[in-house]
Design a protein around this motif. Structure first.
Motif: not given
Length: 233
Positions: A162, A172, A152-154, A149, A144, A156-157
């Motif tokens: 990923t 990104l 939450t997005k991190i 980013q 972060e 999920h990745m």
């Protein structure tokens, strides 16, 4: 002393230094590599000036990586990170310590969830889950801080394991630019980088070609709270 997974190269002309991080990151001997955080700190602080960090690592021990990340973040000079092969798992965390992170157009980066080995009853297994959750949050902190980013997005990745090519990493925010694309600043990797790659490949091949009679000297994975790893699947 057994060989380290890092190597320093001194550029006498510019006063800068090159740090080569090659191979698995560990805080104890597995296949002949050795990591001593105290020694690493001593070498890092032995000279002044900017440093270039070349990374080609599949990852390894999350706590050893965290120590290296912190040392590079605290280093008073500029830290220029260059990924020429792979920066996966714990190695991607180290990469986040660069003031500038550049990737070769053929390099890859990978992020995923922390992994451990646990054995015990329901209470022990829940402790392992809780511990992994906290370690994941600490890793997200580094991502972060570098990328901006959403957490939450991190997360999920990381759940999805990923992989990023250079363009995706820049898009990104995990990297700042792609090496050699502007035709400027192109330079030969130092001889130590090339030598280190040869040694890593040789070590890799030896693992799968040792005589059957040779005993397996790998260290057993210790149970919960003894050993936490960020290893590539």
């Amino acid at each position: 002393m057994k060989k380290k997974f890092w190597n320093w190269v001194r550029n006498e002309d510019t006063g800068s230094r090159t740090l080569v991080l090659n191979g698995q990151i560990s805080d104890e001997t597995w296949f002949g590599d050795e990591v001593t955080p105290g020694l690493f700190r001593e070498e890092l602080q032995s000279c002044e000036g900017d440093i270039t960090v070349w990374i080609n690592s599949p990852g390894g021990d999350v706590f050893a990586a965290a120590q290296i990340y912190n040392m590079l973040m605290e280093y008073p000079g500029n830290v220029d990170v260059r990924i020429d092969g792979i920066a996966a798992s714990a190695a991607s965390v180290i990469a986040m310590a660069g003031n500038k992170v550049s990737m070769s157009p053929v390099a890859m980066m990978m992020i995923h969830n922390p992994i451990t080995v646990a054995m015990g009853d329901k209470k022990v297994m829940q402790q392992a889950i809780d511990m992994l959750d906290e370690i994941k949050e600490s890793i997200i902190n580094a991502y972060e801080l570098k990328t901006g980013q959403p957490r939450t997005k991190i997360a999920h990745m990381m759940d999805a394991e990923t992989w990023f090519n250079a363009k995706k990493a820049v898009e990104l925010g995990f990297a700042d630019d792609i090496l050699y694309t502007d035709g400027e600043g192109k330079q030969e990797a130092p001889a130590a980088v090339l030598f280190s790659k040869i040694m890593v490949m040789n070590s890799f091949l030896c693992k799968f070609n040792k005589p059957e009679s040779e005993p397996d000297t790998r260290v057993s994975v210790e149970p919960l709270k003894k050993r936490l790893f960020l290893l590539s699947h």
